[in-house]
Design an enzyme around this catalytic site. Structure first.
Site, PDB file in Angstrom:
ATOM      1  N   LEU A  89      -6.364  -6.022 -20.274  1.00 30.51           N
ATOM      2  CA  LEU A  89      -5.386  -5.951 -19.182  1.00 30.51           C
ATOM      3  C   LEU A  89      -4.330  -4.865 -19.439  1.00 30.51           C
ATOM      4  O   LEU A  89      -3.721  -4.836 -20.517  1.00 30.51           O
ATOM      5  CB  LEU A  89      -4.697  -7.319 -19.027  1.00 30.51           C
ATOM      6  N   GLN A 113       8.991   6.925  -8.208  1.00 31.54           N
ATOM      7  CA  GLN A 113       8.311   7.796  -9.186  1.00 31.54           C
ATOM      8  C   GLN A 113       6.799   7.583  -9.159  1.00 31.54           C
ATOM      9  O   GLN A 113       6.031   8.517  -9.352  1.00 31.54           O
ATOM     10  CB  GLN A 113       8.852   7.521 -10.600  1.00 31.54           C
ATOM     11  N   GLU A 114       6.381   6.336  -8.941  1.00 32.47           N
ATOM     12  CA  GLU A 114       4.947   6.055  -8.847  1.00 32.47           C
ATOM     13  C   GLU A 114       4.311   6.940  -7.776  1.00 32.47           C
ATOM     14  O   GLU A 114       3.211   7.471  -7.947  1.00 32.47           O
ATOM     15  CB  GLU A 114       4.701   4.580  -8.509  1.00 32.47           C
ATOM     16  N   ASN A 165      -5.673   2.984 -12.736  1.00 34.56           N
ATOM     17  CA  ASN A 165      -4.678   1.983 -12.314  1.00 34.56           C
ATOM     18  C   ASN A 165      -3.278   2.558 -12.482  1.00 34.56           C
ATOM     19  O   ASN A 165      -3.054   3.446 -13.299  1.00 34.56           O
ATOM     20  CB  ASN A 165      -4.825   0.728 -13.195  1.00 34.56           C
ATOM     21  N   GLY A 193       0.793  -1.232   0.000  1.00 30.47           N
ATOM     22  CA  GLY A 193       0.000   0.000   0.000  1.00 30.47           C
ATOM     23  C   GLY A 193       0.822   1.277   0.000  1.00 30.47           C
ATOM     24  O   GLY A 193       0.336   2.316   0.442  1.00 30.47           O
ATOM     25  N   ARG A 213      -5.532  -8.145  -8.977  1.00 32.13           N
ATOM     26  CA  ARG A 213      -6.598  -9.003  -9.502  1.00 32.13           C
ATOM     27  C   ARG A 213      -6.982  -8.516 -10.886  1.00 32.13           C
ATOM     28  O   ARG A 213      -7.091  -7.301 -11.099  1.00 32.13           O
ATOM     29  CB  ARG A 213      -7.847  -8.925  -8.616  1.00 32.13           C
ATOM     30  N   HIS A 270       0.568   1.001 -13.306  1.00 33.13           N
ATOM     31  CA  HIS A 270       1.253  -0.214 -13.740  1.00 33.13           C
ATOM     32  C   HIS A 270       2.754   0.072 -13.801  1.00 33.13           C
ATOM     33  O   HIS A 270       3.165   1.114 -14.323  1.00 33.13           O
ATOM     34  CB  HIS A 270       0.730  -0.642 -15.114  1.00 33.13           C
ATOM     35  N   LEU A 310      -9.763  -7.776 -13.398  1.00 31.79           N
ATOM     36  CA  LEU A 310     -11.173  -7.457 -13.184  1.00 31.79           C
ATOM     37  C   LEU A 310     -12.028  -7.861 -14.390  1.00 31.79           C
ATOM     38  O   LEU A 310     -11.580  -7.785 -15.531  1.00 31.79           O
ATOM     39  CB  LEU A 310     -11.312  -5.957 -12.899  1.00 31.79           C
TER      40      LEU A 310
END
Ligand code: GAR
Length: 196
Positions: A152, A181-182, A115, A12, A99, A117, A101
């Site tokens: 995906l 960086q995220e 999202n 998290g 997951r 990635h 979806l």
């Protein structure tokens, strides 16, 4: 107030960065937005304790209790909607939610499902992105924030960050550089989306 629901499966750290930024930049006042809940599909996700420390409602929906992907996604959608008085949170944020979806779920939150990635999409969808970037001889790697579609790791790109791939990098060392960086681009992309 625009309610944001964040879905996690693990540490998290992206969720924590979003929550920290929301607090620091007073999203409640400036964007009329707040993180209403953090939901994990894993009871042992480290991020749950972090969210609780910030006083954010947490919820666990263990996917192992469901035989079918559709049944889990339906229950998850209902849990998410429960965290908004109108049953329609402004934004659902996938932050290390591991997951795939179903189309039903994606359609239900179409246009408000985001999202992050850990690759420069459209390169390296799926898993093991850092090792695959190293193996391919990439000189840069990075992360992408995008809106989610049925496919995906696909959908309109909202933000990207690049980092160098250095000689001797391992998936771990490269991943550590990317995730830093995220933590910067995800809160920024969410704030920009909320202000659009
Ligand atoms: C992040 O690097 C995120 O990009 C990745 O999982 C990590 C979660 O870390 N997401 C995916 O691989 C999704 N396909 P965090 O739990 O510390 O935010």
């Amino acid at each position: 107030m625009k309610n944001i629901v964040i879905l996690i499966s693990g540490a998290g750290s992206n969720m924590a960065s979003i929550v920290r930024t929301a607090q620091r930049d007073q999203w409640d006042v400036r964007l009329q937005a707040r993180v209403a809940a953090v939901i994990s599909n894993r009871p042992d996700a480290g991020g749950l304790a972090i969210a609780r420390q910030w006083g954010i409602a947490t919820d666990v929906l263990d996917h192992r209790g469901f035989a079918e992907r559709e049944a889990f996604d339906l229950a998850l959608a209902e849990r998410i909607e429960r965290h908004d008085p109108q049953g329609m949170p402004a934004l659902v944020v996938l932050a290390g939610f591991m997951r795939v979806l179903t189309p039903m779920f994606v359609a239900r939150f179409a246009g408000r499902l985001m999202n992050i990635h850990p690759s420069l999409l459209p390169a390296f969808t799926g898993l093991h992105t850092h090792q695959r970037a190293i193996d391919a001889g990439c000189q840069v790697a990075g992360a992408t924030v995008h809106l989610v579609t049925e496919r995906l790791d696909d959908g309109p790109i909202l933000a990207q960050a690049t980092v160098p791939v250095l000689a001797g990098d391992t998936a771990q060392s490269l991943g550590a550089r990317v995730v830093t960086q995220e933590h910067l681009i995800y809160p920024r992309a969410i704030a920009a989306w909320l202000q659009r």
